[in-house]
Design a protein around this motif. Structure first.
Motif, short mmCIF file in Angstrom:
data_model
loop_
_atom_site.label_atom_id
_atom_site.label_comp_id
_atom_site.label_asym_id
_atom_site.label_seq_id
_atom_site.Cartn_x
_atom_site.Cartn_y
_atom_site.Cartn_z
N GLU A 18 0.81 -1.24 0.00
CA GLU A 18 0.00 0.00 0.00
C GLU A 18 0.84 1.28 0.00
O GLU A 18 0.46 2.26 -0.66
CB GLU A 18 -0.94 0.05 1.21
CG GLU A 18 -1.86 -1.12 1.37
CD GLU A 18 -1.32 -2.09 2.41
OE1 GLU A 18 -0.22 -2.64 2.15
OE2 GLU A 18 -1.96 -2.29 3.43
N PRO A 19 1.97 1.34 0.74
CA PRO A 19 2.73 2.60 0.71
C PRO A 19 3.27 2.95 -0.68
O PRO A 19 3.42 4.13 -1.00
CB PRO A 19 3.89 2.33 1.69
CG PRO A 19 3.42 1.21 2.56
CD PRO A 19 2.55 0.36 1.68
N GLU A 22 0.40 4.54 -2.45
CA GLU A 22 0.25 5.90 -1.93
C GLU A 22 1.27 6.84 -2.59
O GLU A 22 0.94 7.97 -2.99
CB GLU A 22 0.46 5.86 -0.41
CG GLU A 22 0.31 7.18 0.31
CD GLU A 22 0.50 6.98 1.82
OE1 GLU A 22 -0.44 7.28 2.56
OE2 GLU A 22 1.59 6.52 2.25
N ARG A 227 0.55 2.59 9.31
CA ARG A 227 0.33 3.27 8.04
C ARG A 227 1.59 4.00 7.59
O ARG A 227 1.54 5.06 6.98
CB ARG A 227 -0.84 4.26 8.16
CG ARG A 227 -2.21 3.60 8.33
CD ARG A 227 -3.32 4.64 8.43
NE ARG A 227 -3.29 5.58 7.32
CZ ARG A 227 -2.81 6.83 7.38
NH1 ARG A 227 -2.33 7.30 8.51
NH2 ARG A 227 -2.83 7.59 6.32
N GLY A 229 4.47 5.71 5.93
CA GLY A 229 4.68 6.20 4.58
C GLY A 229 6.09 5.88 4.12
O GLY A 229 7.02 5.91 4.91
N LYS A 245 8.13 12.47 2.74
CA LYS A 245 7.14 11.42 2.48
C LYS A 245 5.81 12.08 2.17
O LYS A 245 5.68 13.30 2.29
CB LYS A 245 7.03 10.47 3.68
CG LYS A 245 6.50 11.10 4.97
CD LYS A 245 6.61 10.12 6.12
CE LYS A 245 6.02 10.69 7.40
NZ LYS A 245 4.56 10.83 7.37
N SER A 249 0.69 10.48 5.74
CA SER A 249 1.07 9.08 5.94
C SER A 249 1.69 8.93 7.33
O SER A 249 2.08 9.90 7.97
CB SER A 249 2.06 8.63 4.86
OG SER A 249 3.23 9.41 4.90
#
Lengths: 448, 114
Positions: A18-19, A22, A227, A229, A245, A249
């Motif tokens: 997921e990062p 993102e 979560r 980042g 980042k 995040s």
């Protein structure tokens, strides 16, 4: 001054996905780099390729590409990754297949080849760092892959690659390649090559510079690690950079997180040897520019050595392991007795091992003799886990270690529980140096 | 007082070599680190692990020291029988090193912004 934003989508093979999404969607990036190849990963990949000629690349390649390709295509973000492992060409074909399935026709994928020097080194007297030669490994040799530099990546990008898939490449070079392509740094501009290497080194472990592997409650707080980042660098044409980042995040970027990553696995900071340059981090300065933004300057470099490090994988036998827990009053004494019993059993049955180790997890398994004798007033542990592990020449011999731990259920100290046993093959990694001319990088193209 | 009161640390590995950074939480404490966290003291602190040389690199600009411990990883990550084959936990062991408490205010509560 012109700047370039480049992000890190992973720092190891099993990293979160997921990062990276993102970063692709909200990072304002031009490049997204996935580093996924640890020392041993490529040797394991070579074994996988022998079983399946179309295998031998990262098992999460397709999942990662499915996750980020739509956003990357939409925004013109180019991808560089070493997920090709032992088979960059098959990996490039897989990326093209994923792209076609997503409806992203015409995606141009380049595979960087030439790091595999197994056949060239087999049987030679190339000296291993740990002593001995490659020839002396005989048929225990699994693989030999050279850490090649950034030039083939630069060439692939110059020829229009939207995705570059490599095998063994020096990790910072995955980032240096795009910088060379965008900024046109000269091959002997050692200062800029050193600074680009610094950027790559800071980003190559992804979350390890944005607050991952940093938190120490009460001392070093990091918000929202679930979560976390991943980092991006805004790099200037002179090689100075700001590490940051995506806003919102998890994690944090501070001079302290940057310093920990700056020195991570660097031996002599003034001579960080890379295929493209001997980078010099000794004069680097870091300064906070604001929340989650740290400016990094003062990197330098000197001419490269002309040698490439080679990661040599070899069969080293089999690990056999067993573990069992003891708890409550007397746990420590029962754990120690369990280890004594297994030690004596292995002797009685004539077990053969190259090495054996007996640990009490919770007491001395990590710190070993430095843990102290336990007579220093520390409270007795309320639970311990006995662990016996050995390296053996066959899987059968390795299996006998777990059996002996298992048999403690009915034959050992009171109230033991939770036996776990395992047998696994040992692929060891050694290293040697070769002249850079001995690795001949090339490109293979695939189009979606 | 232990090193953890003054510094933070991270360990990494290359083959059988452990590499451990020691970074001043407050750059003003760096001279103390340089004075107290010597090769000799680190060698004694890791006596149970070491089978090779210890080298120290000083980085006053970063307020940090970088230690290289040879032969510290039981033959290397890929072959070691150790539970923590990478020696990642050695950074925490480093921070247990006793340091003198005679220089300035207690560091408790400071956040390592270096």
């Amino acid at each position: 001054m012109r700047t370039l934003r480049i992000g890190a989508g992973s720092g190891f093979a099993g990293d979160r996905i997921e990062p990276a999404v993102e970063l692709a969607e909200h990072g304002g990036l031009r490049y997204l780099v996935f580093e996924c190849l640890a020392e041993r990963t490529i040797a394991l990949a070579q074994l996988a390729k022998r079983r399946d000629p179309e295998g031998g690349y990262d098992s999460l390649l397709a999942a990662r590409m499915r996750a980020v390709l739509p956003a990357c295509r939409r925004q013109g973000i180019r991808i560089v990754t070493n997920m090709g492992a032992a088979n960059p060409v098959a990996a490039a074909r897989r990326v093209a297949e994923v792209a076609r399935n997503l409806g992203l026709q015409g995606l141009r994928v380049a595979a960087v080849t030439g790091d595999d020097v197994t056949d060239r080194l087999r049987g030679t007297d190339a000296a291993l760092d740990e002593g001995g030669t490659v020839a002396a490994l005989g048929n225990r040799l699994v693989s030999a892959n050279a850490y090649i530099g950034a030039r083939p990546i630069q060439e692939a990008l110059a020829a229009g690659a939207e995705v570059v898939v490599t095998g063994r490449v020096a990790d910072p070079a995955l980032f240096l390649g795009p910088l060379l392509h965008e900024f046109g740094w000269a091959e002997d501009d050692w200062t800029r090559l050193g600074r680009g290497t610094l950027v790559g080194h800071l980003l190559e472990c992804a979350g390890q510079v944005t607050g991952g592997y940093f938190a120490d409650p009460g001392r070093k707080e990091v918000p929202d690690l679930a979560r976390l980042g991943f980092p991006l660098a805004e790099v200037s044409e002179d090689g100075t950079a700001t590490i940051t980042k995506v806003p919102g995040s998890g994690g944090r970027v501070t001079p302290a997180t940057v310093k920990e990553q700056l020195l991570y696995e660097v031996h002599d900071p003034a001579r960080y040897l890379q295929p493209d340059v001997a980078a010099d981090f000794s004069g680097v300065r870091v300064e906070a520019l604001g929340e989650d933004a740290v400016r990094v300057s003062g990197g330098d470099g000197a001419p490269r050595t002309g040698s490439l490090k080679v990661s040599v994988g070899c069969h080293e036998g089999w690990f056999g392991e067993g573990q069992i827990s003891y708890a409550g009053p007397g746990a420590l004494a029962r754990g120690r007795l369990a280890l004594e019993i297994v030690r004596e059993r292995l002797r009685l049955i004539g077990h053969e091992a190259e090495e054996l180790r007996f640990d009490l997890i919770g007491v001395d398994s990590i710190l070993g003799p430095d843990a102290g004798s336990g007579a220093d007033g520390a409270p007795a542990p309320r639970e311990v886990r006995a662990r016996v592990i050995g390296r053996c020449h066959s899987p059968e011999e390795a299996e006998r270690i777990g059996h002996e731990v298992d048999s403690l259920y009915l034959n050992g100290p009171a109230s033991g529980g939770g036996v776990v046993k395992s047998v696994r093959e040992v692929i060891g990694i050694r290293s040697c140096l070769i002249p850079e001319a001995d690795a001949r990088p090339g490109l293979t193209w695939v189009e979606a | 007082m232990i090193l953890r009161d003054l510094a933070h640390a991270r360990a990494g590995d290359k083959g059988d070599i452990s590499c451990i950074s020691v970074i001043a939480r407050d750059p003003a404490d760096y001279p103390r680190l340089e004075r107290e966290v010597t090769v000799e003291r680190v060698r004694a602190h890791f006596a149970g692990h070491l089978r090779g040389a210890v080298r120290r690199y000083a980085l006053p600009g970063l307020g940090a020291l970088n230690f290289v411990l040879e032969g510290a990883l039981g033959g290397g990550v890929t072959r070691s029988l150790a539970l923590d084959a990478h020696g990642k936990c050695l950074a925490s062991r480093m921070l247990e090193l006793p340091v003198s408490g005679d220089d300035g205010a207690a560091a408790d509560g400071r956040l390592g912004e270096g």
